[in-house]
Design a protein around this motif. Sequence first.
Motif: not given
Length: 134
Positions: A55, A75, A77, A81-82, A99
């Motif tokens: 990320g 994102r 990490n 969550t993205g 997603c």
Amino acid sequence: QVQLVESGGGTVQSGGSLRLSCAASGRAFSGYGMGWFRQAPGKEREFVAAISRSGGSGGSTYYADPVKGRFTISRDNAKLTGYLQMNSLKPEDTAVYYCAARRPPTTYAGGYYLSPMPNDYDLWGQGTQVTVSQ
């Protein structure tokens, strides 16, 4: 087994912005590549953007031409969550957005985590509707 849940969809006027989120249930997500796809009524699912495992500024990204310069994939990490930040939205962006996550490979090849092919992804969320009005 990692599960993905999208949120953040809605209705917005042309030129507006939305931020989609993709929450993962398992820590293994931090080792997966992640992508966003969309599907409009009567059309095939199409690639939007992908990001490698890292990320922040360490992540590689890849965008479909129609969204390049308007959408940003990222994102976090630590939060599993993205995100997909969508700016300057157009009516043709109207679709269900999904997603997806891709597990690490047995043997890594360059660009593995940036695939635009839906069949290369192992896990999918349920989708969130984005509607852009004139």
